[in-house]
Motif scaffolding. Sequence first.
Motif, short mmCIF file in Angstrom:
data_model
loop_
_atom_site.label_atom_id
_atom_site.label_comp_id
_atom_site.label_asym_id
_atom_site.label_seq_id
_atom_site.Cartn_x
_atom_site.Cartn_y
_atom_site.Cartn_z
N GLY A 105 -25.09 -5.77 74.82
CA GLY A 105 -25.66 -7.01 74.65
C GLY A 105 -24.90 -7.87 73.68
O GLY A 105 -24.90 -9.03 73.64
N VAL A 106 -24.66 -6.99 72.53
CA VAL A 106 -23.88 -7.84 71.39
C VAL A 106 -22.90 -8.46 71.92
O VAL A 106 -22.46 -9.89 71.50
N LEU A 156 -27.44 -9.59 55.60
CA LEU A 156 -26.72 -10.53 56.41
C LEU A 156 -27.79 -11.19 57.46
O LEU A 156 -28.52 -10.51 58.02
N PRO A 157 -27.77 -12.53 57.91
CA PRO A 157 -28.76 -13.07 58.51
C PRO A 157 -28.49 -12.48 60.04
O PRO A 157 -27.01 -12.18 60.58
N ASN A 158 -29.46 -12.01 60.80
CA ASN A 158 -29.45 -11.45 62.23
C ASN A 158 -29.82 -12.34 63.12
O ASN A 158 -31.10 -12.26 63.27
N LEU A 159 -28.97 -12.75 63.87
CA LEU A 159 -29.41 -13.85 65.05
C LEU A 159 -30.00 -13.09 66.14
O LEU A 159 -30.66 -13.89 66.99
N TYR A 167 -25.49 -0.50 55.87
CA TYR A 167 -26.92 -0.41 55.75
C TYR A 167 -27.34 -1.71 55.36
O TYR A 167 -28.12 -2.75 55.72
N TRP A 168 -26.88 -1.64 53.91
CA TRP A 168 -27.34 -2.77 53.24
C TRP A 168 -26.76 -4.41 53.66
O TRP A 168 -27.58 -5.40 53.55
N LEU A 169 -25.44 -4.33 54.40
CA LEU A 169 -25.10 -5.33 54.99
C LEU A 169 -26.02 -5.93 56.04
O LEU A 169 -26.25 -7.11 56.32
N TYR A 170 -26.47 -4.98 56.85
CA TYR A 170 -27.32 -5.04 58.07
C TYR A 170 -28.56 -5.89 57.64
O TYR A 170 -29.03 -6.79 58.01
N THR A 190 -24.48 -8.40 63.74
CA THR A 190 -25.06 -7.67 62.58
C THR A 190 -25.77 -6.40 63.01
O THR A 190 -25.72 -5.38 62.53
N GLU A 191 -26.09 -6.43 64.45
CA GLU A 191 -26.85 -5.29 64.70
C GLU A 191 -25.80 -3.95 64.92
O GLU A 191 -26.29 -2.94 64.62
N TYR A 192 -24.42 -4.36 64.92
CA TYR A 192 -23.29 -3.31 65.20
C TYR A 192 -23.38 -2.63 63.76
O TYR A 192 -23.16 -1.32 64.00
N LEU A 193 -23.82 -3.19 62.61
CA LEU A 193 -23.88 -2.42 61.36
C LEU A 193 -24.85 -1.36 61.48
O LEU A 193 -24.47 -0.19 60.71
#
Lengths: 634, 277
Positions: A173-174, B224-227, B218-221, B192-195
Amino acid sequence: MEKTSNIGFAVVLLIAVAITTFQGSRLEKMREAERFYRWIITYANQARTGSEEKKTDADSEGPKAMDAELFKSVVEITDRVLDNVDRPLVKDDYDSNGKVWPKIVLTVKDAVNESNPDVVKERFLYQLAGSNDLAPQRKEFLTYLREKKIAAFGDPLNPSKFLDPNSGDVNLGVVFFGFRTMAANLVWLQVDKFWHQGEMHRMYPLMKTCVALDPNFIDAFLLGAWHLSFNMTAGLPDTPEKLKVFDPIHKMRIGDKERLYNYAIDFLKDGIRKNPKNYKLYFDLGFAVYETKMGDHYNAQTYLSEAIRHRHDQWVPRMLYRALQLAGHYEDALAGWEDYKAKFPDSSKDVVSRSMSTIQGLIKERDAEIEFYLADQEKALADQARKTLAEAKAASDAARAANNEAEAQKQDSAAAAATQKIEQAEAKEKEARAKGDALYAEARAIWEQMSAGESGDPFAFGRIARMDARKMIANQQYREAIGLLDYARYQSNAFWSEGSDMIIEAKQKGGIALNLSERMELARREDAKQYANEAPKQIGGRFYEYRADAWYQDDYRGQVTKPYLPTPEEFAKSKREIPELQQILNLGAVTFQIDDVWYQYTPPQAQPAAIPAAETPGHARIELPVRFTTPRAA
Amino acid sequence: MGSFLRSTWTISVFTWREGMRKKTLIGFFILSILTIFGSSVLTAYVAPTSGTSTPSEIESKMIKDICLTTISIFGVLITIFISASVVPNEVENKVIYTVLSKPIRRFQYLLGKFIGVQLTVILNLVLMGILFCIAVYSKEGIFPSLLIWAILLTYCEFLVISAFTFAVSCSATSAVLPTIGGLFIYIIGNLTEYLKDVANRVGESTVLADKIVRETAYWLYMVLPNLQKFSLKNQVLYLSVNDPPKDAQIPQVIAYALACTVVGYIIALWVFRRKEL
């Protein structure tokens, strides 16, 4: 000054970032709770319909599913924290063993009932999923989800199937930046193109890709299953029994057609796991695949019952009542139609009235046959008593001849008791037979009424033919019976299969030569018998497997059993209430469970026919009705 | 206070007018109109079928998907282009010197510009939304009221992208770099979800390097703004199955968007204050 200003900005920025992070983490927790909430609803529904994924270590793909263990732990907690359901319990609040479903299952059942939605319960469930009570289970759930040990959501979007097998867990999905649904639409257009080009073999992988991209694409599930179960199997011949192979997942022997039906079932079940509130998926699975294609009335009822629990079109319940009727649950079907008639008095009056008449006729026929069965039992008792009477009389005469008056008197009283038994049994037999005849006559009157006129009901016509043919066979009028049945089966689609079987039966009894297709049918039956023990049988939602010497319900693990020896009245009662029982007994020696009690049934040496009464000789010769010998007007 | 608001509003309206005159934005808007109305042509290829599905149901679904995608794609392009260009263009045209020579604070100027950008984005979004409604209404005959929620969540996503693109644009002298930056922000925001996957895949390893990777990811996740958090719009629009009560999540998503926007705006202001003009 500049430095102070920068520090101020840095502090404000840090505070803002902290607030954003906090809000993001809060949202994250809500999303996790939401996933858990979805899983509870999905798994509770699956547990109730018996459609949960049972993935084990032995399965080649992926790790063992932990849904069942986790749900058990959720049930333990929720049974403590939830109140009892605030309504009287109904039939489907009990599982197949007669136990009430856990509180969480019943709460979910009420919450997702679209015809009478309990919004309070739905909201409550949502809060419960995010509460501290279920925090350990929620954490466990998320761990299992990461480890792909949750099967309730169906096939996840696994990029390894689309991209590099070693690419890991990146959610596809990403890659689409949230435009997955658009991609799914484009894939569906390709599926549609293949359908028009007749390249059906290329459709299945694309359909799976399509629903993986958009798990809420309901029409893709519906049309995909339709293509699999109807279009792809349309030109396929039946697979001979010896060429079928055992499918351990579906626990059945399958040929090409059955394989495609199973694909359709799996496809729709995957859709249900991802969209458990959509009636169309339940409906298509129950009606189109299980009922129409597989003749599996039990599963059809299960899924159609679930379909009407959700928001549905007006005609959906009618298919459920039809499935109930076909499964022999006539009272439930009739109650359903009455309810439908009360709710929609102006809707399809003809259909409602015809269906109700049909069921009433079938109930009368069934009850008549039960009466005939009871009459036969009484007749057997009377015959037994006559034998006792003869023996007692002989013994009495012998005792008198030997001047043993005491023994003679003892035998005389035994004879008197036997005489009394004979009288009682004969009276009961007469009464039962009279009742049966009356019920048969009532059933016939219903069929006559329904089949009258130019647009007479073919089903009713088939039933009349069945009744007459039965009597003809009993009267040894085999050729007339065959003629009638041959004509009737062409008039009534519903009677085709039974009519054809009756023709074979009449020919065998009358010593009449079978034609080629009948001989082939018998050969197929013989063929099937050879493999009958190789696959479990599903009857009434339970599996029965053959273990060396006899059939056993698959969850039998050496529990204490008692012999199944019902009185004729008990047997008659169970025939009304458990229509599947006869099928279980037809397996032969079988161990099965009814209401927590395990029974062991051993068939008698010469098992009487299940419904012998209608064939009792002594009826007057049956003449072929004129209208049966004259083709009806078009 | 009244003067502060008045002058900020004047700058906003000016920015909005300027934005509406941009040919690129008009081009994007026309393209989006063509795509939204063209969605009906695309769905005409779907075969009629039997069973419980009617062609119009699939067509409706496709129209909704195409329209929502169109709004997202063109909306994000419009947002990035307008957010990336307002400040650098004024610097390039030297208009900014005239404006800042007036009794207007930089904070006020920037706020006016940002609100002006939002007015342009909102207007485009509303127009596209109306066209979307017409397209769906012509197919289903029912006013798609849920669309308002879907468009609101789409706007929240644009707001976050706009704020961070705006921050980049404040440090640039031309619109090219902020435009590229905006596109990167969009891509990174969606990845961002990838992080989280990275953090999960490292698992419970006790190797120091793994721990560093896990904690960093984890902290970047988290920061960072997660759209992807705004992906709720599809759920809302299709009334997806098993959805929890909508009112539980939507306010939180909006709050998250506002918090991200504030961060973006503070960064923009910080950069802009340090700019030598």
